[in-house]
Design a protein around this motif. Structure first.
Motif, PDB file in Angstrom:
ATOM      1  N   GLN A   1     -14.652   7.152  -8.434  1.00  0.00           N
ATOM      2  CA  GLN A   1     -15.380   6.431  -7.388  1.00  0.00           C
ATOM      3  C   GLN A   1     -14.846   5.020  -7.224  1.00  0.00           C
ATOM      4  O   GLN A   1     -14.705   4.515  -6.102  1.00  0.00           O
ATOM      5  N   TYR A   2     -14.546   4.359  -8.343  1.00  0.00           N
ATOM      6  CA  TYR A   2     -14.004   2.995  -8.293  1.00  0.00           C
ATOM      7  C   TYR A   2     -12.674   2.973  -7.536  1.00  0.00           C
ATOM      8  O   TYR A   2     -12.451   2.113  -6.670  1.00  0.00           O
ATOM      9  N   VAL A   3     -11.790   3.898  -7.871  1.00  0.00           N
ATOM     10  CA  VAL A   3     -10.469   3.932  -7.232  1.00  0.00           C
ATOM     11  C   VAL A   3     -10.603   4.219  -5.736  1.00  0.00           C
ATOM     12  O   VAL A   3      -9.979   3.547  -4.906  1.00  0.00           O
ATOM     13  N   LEU A   4     -11.435   5.202  -5.386  1.00  0.00           N
ATOM     14  CA  LEU A   4     -11.592   5.551  -3.978  1.00  0.00           C
ATOM     15  C   LEU A   4     -12.180   4.392  -3.173  1.00  0.00           C
ATOM     16  O   LEU A   4     -11.732   4.100  -2.055  1.00  0.00           O
ATOM     17  N   SER A   5     -13.177   3.704  -3.739  1.00  0.00           N
ATOM     18  CA  SER A   5     -13.762   2.557  -3.044  1.00  0.00           C
ATOM     19  C   SER A   5     -12.753   1.424  -2.904  1.00  0.00           C
ATOM     20  O   SER A   5     -12.670   0.767  -1.859  1.00  0.00           O
ATOM     21  N   SER A   6     -11.972   1.194  -3.950  1.00  0.00           N
ATOM     22  CA  SER A   6     -10.959   0.136  -3.904  1.00  0.00           C
ATOM     23  C   SER A   6      -9.913   0.424  -2.833  1.00  0.00           C
ATOM     24  O   SER A   6      -9.520  -0.468  -2.075  1.00  0.00           O
ATOM     25  N   LEU A   7      -9.460   1.666  -2.774  1.00  0.00           N
ATOM     26  CA  LEU A   7      -8.480   2.055  -1.761  1.00  0.00           C
ATOM     27  C   LEU A   7      -9.070   1.917  -0.356  1.00  0.00           C
ATOM     28  O   LEU A   7      -8.413   1.424   0.567  1.00  0.00           O
ATOM     29  N   ALA A   8     -10.322   2.358  -0.194  1.00  0.00           N
ATOM     30  CA  ALA A   8     -10.967   2.295   1.119  1.00  0.00           C
ATOM     31  C   ALA A   8     -11.120   0.848   1.592  1.00  0.00           C
ATOM     32  O   ALA A   8     -10.814   0.517   2.742  1.00  0.00           O
ATOM     33  N   LEU A   9     -11.576  -0.024   0.703  1.00  0.00           N
ATOM     34  CA  LEU A   9     -11.773  -1.427   1.073  1.00  0.00           C
ATOM     35  C   LEU A   9     -10.441  -2.110   1.375  1.00  0.00           C
ATOM     36  O   LEU A   9     -10.347  -2.931   2.293  1.00  0.00           O
ATOM     37  N   SER A  10      -9.410  -1.768   0.619  1.00  0.00           N
ATOM     38  CA  SER A  10      -8.084  -2.340   0.867  1.00  0.00           C
ATOM     39  C   SER A  10      -7.540  -1.859   2.213  1.00  0.00           C
ATOM     40  O   SER A  10      -6.947  -2.643   2.972  1.00  0.00           O
ATOM     41  N   PHE A  11      -7.726  -0.567   2.500  1.00  0.00           N
ATOM     42  CA  PHE A  11      -7.317  -0.028   3.802  1.00  0.00           C
ATOM     43  C   PHE A  11      -8.017  -0.789   4.924  1.00  0.00           C
ATOM     44  O   PHE A  11      -7.390  -1.247   5.894  1.00  0.00           O
ATOM     45  N   PHE A  12      -9.334  -0.938   4.780  1.00  0.00           N
ATOM     46  CA  PHE A  12     -10.118  -1.596   5.817  1.00  0.00           C
ATOM     47  C   PHE A  12      -9.639  -3.031   6.039  1.00  0.00           C
ATOM     48  O   PHE A  12      -9.468  -3.472   7.183  1.00  0.00           O
ATOM     49  N   GLU A  13      -9.430  -3.756   4.954  1.00  0.00           N
ATOM     50  CA  GLU A  13      -9.011  -5.151   5.069  1.00  0.00           C
ATOM     51  C   GLU A  13      -7.687  -5.277   5.822  1.00  0.00           C
ATOM     52  O   GLU A  13      -7.501  -6.188   6.634  1.00  0.00           O
ATOM     53  N   LEU A  14      -6.766  -4.352   5.579  1.00  0.00           N
ATOM     54  CA  LEU A  14      -5.474  -4.405   6.261  1.00  0.00           C
ATOM     55  C   LEU A  14      -5.578  -3.964   7.723  1.00  0.00           C
ATOM     56  O   LEU A  14      -4.829  -4.446   8.582  1.00  0.00           O
ATOM     57  N   LEU A  15      -6.518  -3.079   8.018  1.00  0.00           N
ATOM     58  CA  LEU A  15      -6.692  -2.627   9.408  1.00  0.00           C
ATOM     59  C   LEU A  15      -7.196  -3.742  10.307  1.00  0.00           C
ATOM     60  O   LEU A  15      -7.059  -3.667  11.537  1.00  0.00           O
ATOM     61  N   LEU A  16      -7.768  -4.788   9.721  1.00  0.00           N
ATOM     62  CA  LEU A  16      -8.249  -5.921  10.517  1.00  0.00           C
ATOM     63  C   LEU A  16      -7.124  -6.586  11.301  1.00  0.00           C
ATOM     64  O   LEU A  16      -7.371  -7.244  12.312  1.00  0.00           O
ATOM     65  N   PHE A  17      -5.882  -6.406  10.849  1.00  0.00           N
ATOM     66  CA  PHE A  17      -4.730  -7.048  11.498  1.00  0.00           C
ATOM     67  C   PHE A  17      -4.257  -6.286  12.733  1.00  0.00           C
ATOM     68  O   PHE A  17      -3.363  -6.763  13.438  1.00  0.00           O
ATOM     69  N   PHE A  18      -4.843  -5.110  12.991  1.00  0.00           N
ATOM     70  CA  PHE A  18      -4.326  -4.265  14.071  1.00  0.00           C
ATOM     71  C   PHE A  18      -5.379  -4.027  15.142  1.00  0.00           C
ATOM     72  O   PHE A  18      -6.569  -3.872  14.861  1.00  0.00           O
ATOM     73  N   GLY A  19      -4.908  -3.970  16.403  1.00  0.00           N
ATOM     74  CA  GLY A  19      -5.784  -3.659  17.520  1.00  0.00           C
ATOM     75  C   GLY A  19      -5.822  -2.163  17.788  1.00  0.00           C
ATOM     76  O   GLY A  19      -5.013  -1.397  17.255  1.00  0.00           O
ATOM     77  N   ARG A  20      -6.745  -1.763  18.624  1.00  0.00           N
ATOM     78  CA  ARG A  20      -6.941  -0.338  18.917  1.00  0.00           C
ATOM     79  C   ARG A  20      -5.669   0.327  19.435  1.00  0.00           C
ATOM     80  O   ARG A  20      -5.345   1.449  19.055  1.00  0.00           O
ATOM     81  N   ASP A  21      -4.930  -0.342  20.322  1.00  0.00           N
ATOM     82  CA  ASP A  21      -3.731   0.260  20.908  1.00  0.00           C
ATOM     83  C   ASP A  21      -2.711   0.632  19.838  1.00  0.00           C
ATOM     84  O   ASP A  21      -2.019   1.657  19.962  1.00  0.00           O
ATOM     85  N   GLU A  22      -2.613  -0.185  18.792  1.00  0.00           N
ATOM     86  CA  GLU A  22      -1.637   0.078  17.732  1.00  0.00           C
ATOM     87  C   GLU A  22      -2.004   1.299  16.890  1.00  0.00           C
ATOM     88  O   GLU A  22      -1.161   1.858  16.196  1.00  0.00           O
ATOM     89  N   PHE A  23      -3.283   1.709  16.947  1.00  0.00           N
ATOM     90  CA  PHE A  23      -3.712   2.875  16.178  1.00  0.00           C
ATOM     91  C   PHE A  23      -3.036   4.158  16.672  1.00  0.00           C
ATOM     92  O   PHE A  23      -2.996   5.154  15.943  1.00  0.00           O
ATOM     93  N   TYR A  24      -2.534   4.113  17.895  1.00  0.00           N
ATOM     94  CA  TYR A  24      -1.942   5.315  18.487  1.00  0.00           C
ATOM     95  C   TYR A  24      -0.419   5.237  18.534  1.00  0.00           C
ATOM     96  O   TYR A  24       0.232   6.042  19.195  1.00  0.00           O
ATOM     97  N   GLU A  25       0.130   4.270  17.818  1.00  0.00           N
ATOM     98  CA  GLU A  25       1.586   4.096  17.770  1.00  0.00           C
ATOM     99  C   GLU A  25       2.086   4.299  16.348  1.00  0.00           C
ATOM    100  O   GLU A  25       1.390   4.003  15.382  1.00  0.00           O
TER     101      GLU A  25
END
Length: 299
Positions: A104-128
């Protein structure tokens, strides 16, 4: 050139993570602490991949991933590191117990890290590409990891499906200072882990998008539960300090903050290296307490 180097790093990371399974456990390291409790006073961490327990695997996994992610200072290569890490963990976790705090710790850590990095991208980039491939891989891994019921992983999956961390219409209304009832805003804020809003606020402040940051922070402070998190009060002081025209609001919020909370905010601000703000808060709190004759013992 950088893309090629990133791909090579991801390949080396995958090989190193696979090697954890094949090599004997080393000394205890950082990353995951404690034991998994199976509810009977025993440990449910005995299960794991061949030759290594889930506890030891998670511990060593965290060390390796942190090392590789720390080699990059830009979000896309870091996301590629996390993509490889999550894929390897998904494969390795097939023989892990369903109830294990280390997993659970590893999965939460990975999820939060993913989320933090996604803040740098806009919706249009999600499809590229390559972001589209990374996000597709994340969702595929989540499908295989559903048995763990990790809330943060499921939440990031939902956010990806909805177009990213900035796309919720209620959040958009808040950031643009558009009319929205507090009831609707509170319902939205209750739908996510408060840490996700803290990460959004930190991102906005780092980008000096102060009006948007203040709008989000004020909404969080108006929430009955999230308002208990001192970070948002500290963040509001940070925004007001960065906006000299808001001096009156700075004083008003100061008067609403009890001295014990003020001391904690000052200490946290100083730890973050914001010396000038910490000194300003020290002076402001001390003057306020002297005027009120209500001194807190730490002074």
């Amino acid at each position: 050139m950088a893309e090629e180097e990133s791909d090579q790093e991801a390949e080396r990371l995958g090989e190193e993570l696979v090697a954890i399974v094949e090599s004997p456990p080393g000394p205890a390291g950082l990353g995951v602490a404690g034991d998994c409790n199976d509810g009977t006073g025993g440990s449910s961490c005995g299960g794991g991949v061949v030759g290594i327990s889930s506890r030891d695997y998670c511990r060593r996994f965290c060390q390796v991933v942190e090392d590789y992610a720390g080699r990059w200072q830009v979000p896309l290569p870091q996301l590629q590191v996390l993509q490889t890490a999550l894929s390897c963990f998904t494969s390795a976790s097939a023989s892990f117990p369903d109830e294990c705090e280390h997993v659970q710790y590893v999965l939460s850590s990975l999820a939060l890290s993913f989320f933090e990095l996604l803040l740098f991208f806009g919706r249009d980039e999600f499809y590229e590409e390559p972001l589209k491939d990374i996000l597709g891989s994340f969702q595929e891994c989540q499908n295989h990891l559903r048995r763990y019921g990790n809330v943060n992983l499921e939440l990031v999956t939902r956010i990806i499906r909805d177009g990213g961390p900035w796309e919720d219409p209620v959040l958009q209304a808040v950031l643009k200072a558009q009319p929205a009832s507090q009831e609707i805003v509170n319902k939205y804020l209750s739908s996510e882990n408060p840490l996700f809003f803290e990460l959004r606020a930190r991102y906005l402040i780092a980008c000096e998008r102060i009006p948007e940051a203040m709008a989000l922070i004020k909404s969080c402070i108006n929430h009955p539960e999230i308002s208990k998190d001192l970070y948002f009060h500290q963040a509001l002081f940070t925004c007001l300090f960065m906006s000299p025209v808001e001096e009156q609001l700075f004083r008003e919020h100061l008067l609403k903050t009890d001295c014990k909370s003020g001391i904690d905010i000052i200490c946290n601000t100083e730890k973050e290296g914001k010396t000038m703000l910490a000194l300003q808060l020290c002076e402001s709190f001390l003057i306020s307490q002297l005027q009120n004759g209500d001194m807190y013992c730490i002074w």
